[in-house]
Scaffold this active site. Structure first.
Site, short mmCIF file in Angstrom:
data_model
loop_
_atom_site.label_atom_id
_atom_site.label_comp_id
_atom_site.label_asym_id
_atom_site.label_seq_id
_atom_site.Cartn_x
_atom_site.Cartn_y
_atom_site.Cartn_z
N SER A 23 1.08 -1.12 0.01
CA SER A 23 -0.09 0.07 0.07
C SER A 23 1.06 1.15 -0.04
O SER A 23 0.43 2.42 0.17
CB SER A 23 -0.91 0.02 1.20
OG SER A 23 -0.35 0.08 2.24
N HIS A 154 -38.05 20.38 -16.45
CA HIS A 154 -38.10 19.36 -17.60
C HIS A 154 -37.18 20.17 -18.56
O HIS A 154 -37.43 19.93 -19.79
CB HIS A 154 -39.40 19.06 -18.02
CG HIS A 154 -40.35 18.46 -17.22
ND1 HIS A 154 -40.35 17.34 -16.70
CD2 HIS A 154 -41.08 19.24 -16.21
CE1 HIS A 154 -41.45 17.22 -15.76
NE2 HIS A 154 -41.76 18.23 -15.36
N LYS A 281 -14.41 27.06 -31.80
CA LYS A 281 -15.02 26.46 -30.60
C LYS A 281 -14.42 26.86 -29.30
O LYS A 281 -13.34 27.22 -29.20
CB LYS A 281 -14.81 24.74 -30.81
CG LYS A 281 -15.29 24.08 -31.45
CD LYS A 281 -16.84 24.16 -31.52
CE LYS A 281 -17.45 23.73 -30.22
NZ LYS A 281 -17.65 22.27 -30.38
N ASN A 283 -15.32 25.46 -25.46
CA ASN A 283 -15.95 24.30 -24.89
C ASN A 283 -15.64 24.64 -23.35
O ASN A 283 -14.50 25.00 -22.91
CB ASN A 283 -15.19 23.00 -25.40
CG ASN A 283 -15.45 23.12 -26.94
OD1 ASN A 283 -16.41 23.38 -27.54
ND2 ASN A 283 -14.27 22.41 -27.49
N GLU A 288 -17.46 20.26 -17.54
CA GLU A 288 -17.73 18.86 -18.21
C GLU A 288 -16.99 17.84 -17.34
O GLU A 288 -17.66 16.95 -16.72
CB GLU A 288 -17.45 18.69 -19.66
CG GLU A 288 -18.25 19.18 -20.42
CD GLU A 288 -17.98 19.25 -21.97
OE1 GLU A 288 -18.57 19.00 -22.93
OE2 GLU A 288 -16.66 19.67 -22.04
N TYR A 315 -10.02 -7.02 11.72
CA TYR A 315 -9.14 -6.73 10.50
C TYR A 315 -8.93 -7.81 9.51
O TYR A 315 -8.83 -8.99 9.79
CB TYR A 315 -7.96 -6.05 11.07
CG TYR A 315 -7.13 -5.49 9.96
CD1 TYR A 315 -7.30 -4.34 9.32
CD2 TYR A 315 -6.17 -6.23 9.01
CE1 TYR A 315 -6.45 -3.86 8.48
CE2 TYR A 315 -5.44 -5.91 8.16
CZ TYR A 315 -5.63 -4.57 7.60
OH TYR A 315 -4.96 -4.05 6.61
N GLN A 320 -7.25 -2.25 3.25
CA GLN A 320 -6.14 -1.82 2.87
C GLN A 320 -6.63 -1.25 1.32
O GLN A 320 -6.45 -0.09 0.90
CB GLN A 320 -5.00 -2.54 2.56
CG GLN A 320 -3.88 -1.95 1.66
CD GLN A 320 -2.55 -2.82 1.73
OE1 GLN A 320 -2.01 -3.07 2.75
NE2 GLN A 320 -2.03 -3.21 0.53
N1 ARG Z 1 -1.47 -1.40 4.89
C1 ARG Z 1 -2.48 -2.04 5.85
C2 ARG Z 1 -3.67 -1.38 5.44
O1 ARG Z 1 -3.72 -0.31 5.05
C3 ARG Z 1 -2.11 -1.60 7.26
C4 ARG Z 1 -2.57 -2.65 8.34
C5 ARG Z 1 -1.84 -4.01 7.82
N2 ARG Z 1 -2.16 -4.90 8.88
C6 ARG Z 1 -2.04 -6.14 8.81
N3 ARG Z 1 -2.30 -7.10 9.97
N4 ARG Z 1 -1.52 -6.90 7.70
O2 ARG Z 1 -4.72 -1.74 5.93
#
Ligand code: ARG
Length: 490
Positions: A23, A154, A281, A283, A288, A315, A320
């Site tokens: 991430s 309308h 043109k 635009n 948009e 969790y 993530q």
């Molecule tokens: N990068 C993870 C997230 O965004 C952080 C938590 C990771 N926790 C775990 N038990 N792998 O959720």
């Protein structure tokens, strides 16, 4: 050697697996928050005597350096910013010291805390920008209390109104958007830290202290809830969707009104593009794209809802995958608000065209029917029938025309029941129509002026609320800073 994997796992993921899992890219948004969370946690650990003073000082010193180095100094082969940061700290100060930072904590409560801090800042900034947009809208409205324009239902000419009335309608909706964001802020600004993986911790931590040091309004009390929920994200993102819907409707009007067919406004050149082939043109690309980004924001909301749906507690790594959608939608909505502000404050209003257009399409028919009711005492439905039949002829009626039709339909002349030529002339005048509509919320200039005042007052109290939020957050940041300084001086 990876500080996380070295114990339990023997094989390393290849680059492809790493990319799939990481991430790091989206975590750029969490780097500053992560340092704050680390600092608050470490101060609390020290105050609770869970770590000693010299370790605490060394960790805080290391965090200071990591902050200065920036996220680019972190090892990107780690799966997220939290563990990469810890690895960098251990590299700097040694494991005997740096390895103590993560006592009584999990990345599960850590990441939830970081997201809440970063989102809190986003929500505050967004509320400020919507506030500024509304200020600009009511500023423009103030110049157009008497600018008569067609009102549509309308997309057909319906009844005459003023530009002020239209801009105030949008302003009122945006104020509700701010109020919704404020509600989301309150539920975002709660502390999950101390929940650890989900079952809290056996260390004698002080959750109140980290709540205070991070400037949260309160804490998420159930530790399993604290790490599991992303409802604050869903709530914020649904506020973004609602706000984008408001923006897209305004964008759509700006687009329509700048066409040759409507020709009611001209957007500033800086908010326009041209064609690569058609040299004439101009635009409305910015409007948009604002309209299109509503799709992006709605899609992001749908993604997070779908990711969280039926996810077992507590969790799961699925969570993530939700976070980047949050940042994507936050960016889209904030930039759209800014674009809307710029477009509104620079557009040219074609007052004369608005007036001319208001004279087309027999928009005063409702007032004519109402006038017939008031002068003759016949029921509204009957008056609606008579005026509708007259409208079908495509001609603006005289008293004679109305009498002829009423003879046919109700076997009576309206003139015999008190309708005069003067009544008709007044009913057919767009300005007189507007002036008559002076009830609360109506387009009469007297009333739109009152609405401007009321909205300005509302904006003042919103600005006060935001100032207070900022003040609380800044005060906590200062307290955290001082707590760190105190440790480092000892
Ligand atoms: N990068 C993870 C997230 O965004 C952080 C938590 C990771 N926790 C775990 N038990 N792998 O959720």
């Amino acid at each position: 050697m990876n500080i996380l994997r070295r114990g339990r796992l023997s094989a390393e993921p290849d680059e492809d697996i790493e990319r799939f899992t990481s991430s790091m890219e989206a975590d750029r948004r969490l780097f500053d928050a992560d340092i704050e969370v680390d600092r608050a946690h470490v101060i609390m650990l020290r105050e609770q005597d869970i770590i000693n003073a010299s370790d605490c000082a060394a960790i805080l010193c290391g965090l200071e350096k990591i902050k200065a180095e920036g996220i680019s100094a972190l090892d990107t082969s780690y799966e997220d910013v939290h563990i990469a940061l810890e690895a960098r700290l251990i590299e700097m100060v040694g494991e005997d010291t740096g390895g103590r930072m993560h006592s009584a904590r999990s990345r599960n409560d850590e990441v939830a805390t970081c997201i809440r801090l970063a989102l809190r800042a986003e929500l505050m900034a967004l509320m400020e920008e919507v506030h500024d947009l509304v200020a600009s809208l009511i500023g423009t409205a103030s110049k157009h209390h008497d600018t008569i324009m067609p009102g549509y239902t309308h997309t057909q000419h319906a009844q005459p109104t003023t530009l002020a009335h239209n801009l105030l309608a949008h302003s009122t909706a945006f104020v509700r958007d701010i109020e919704r964001l404020n509600g989301a802020y309150g539920r975002t600004n709660l502390n999950p830290l101390g929940a650890a993986a989900f079952a809290s911790t056996g260390f004698p931590i002080d959750r109140k202290r980290t709540t205070e040091l991070l400037g949260f309004e309160g804490m998420l009390r159930n530790s399993m809830d604290a790490v599991s929920t992303r409802d604050f994200m869903i709530e914020s993102m649904s506020c973004f969707s609602n706000l984008m819907t408001s923006l897209s409707r305004m964008a759509e009007e700006l687009i329509l009104w700048s066409t040759t067919e409507f020709d009611l406004i001209e957007l500033d050149d800086s908010y326009s593009s041209t064609s690569s082939i058609m040299p004439q043109k101009k635009n409305p690309d910015i409007a948009e794209l604002m309209r299109a980004k509503t799709g992006t924001v709605n899609g992001a909301l749908m993604s997070v809802l779908t990711i969280c749906k039926a996810l077992p507690y507590s969790y799961n790594r699925d969570l993530q995958e939700a976070t980047p959608h949050l940042w994507r939608s936050a960016d889209a909505v904030r930039s759209s608000v800014r674009m809307a502000h710029g477009m509104i404050s620079t557009m040219k209003v074609k007052k004369e065209n608005m007036k001319l257009s208001s004279e087309k399409g027999f928009m005063t028919a409702t007032e004519l029917a109402d006038t017939i009711v008031r002068t003759t005492g016949i029921p509204f439905r009957t008056a609606h029938h008579i005026v509708g039949a007259v409208a079908r002829t495509g001609k603006i009626p005289s008293l004679r025309d109305l009498d002829a039709i009423s003879m046919k339909l109700i076997h009576e002349k309206l003139s015999a029941r008190g309708l005069s030529e003067k009544d008709i002339i007044e009913a057919l005048d767009p300005a007189a129509n507007i002036n008559k509509r002076a009830v609360t919320g109506g387009p009469a200039p007297k009333e739109t002026k009152r609405q401007v005042m009321a909205l300005a007052k509302k904006l003042g109290s919103i600005a006060g609320d935001i100032r207070l939020m900022r003040k609380k957050v800044n005060a906590a940041a200062e307290e955290l800073e001082n707590a760190c300084k105190n440790v480092l001086q000892v």
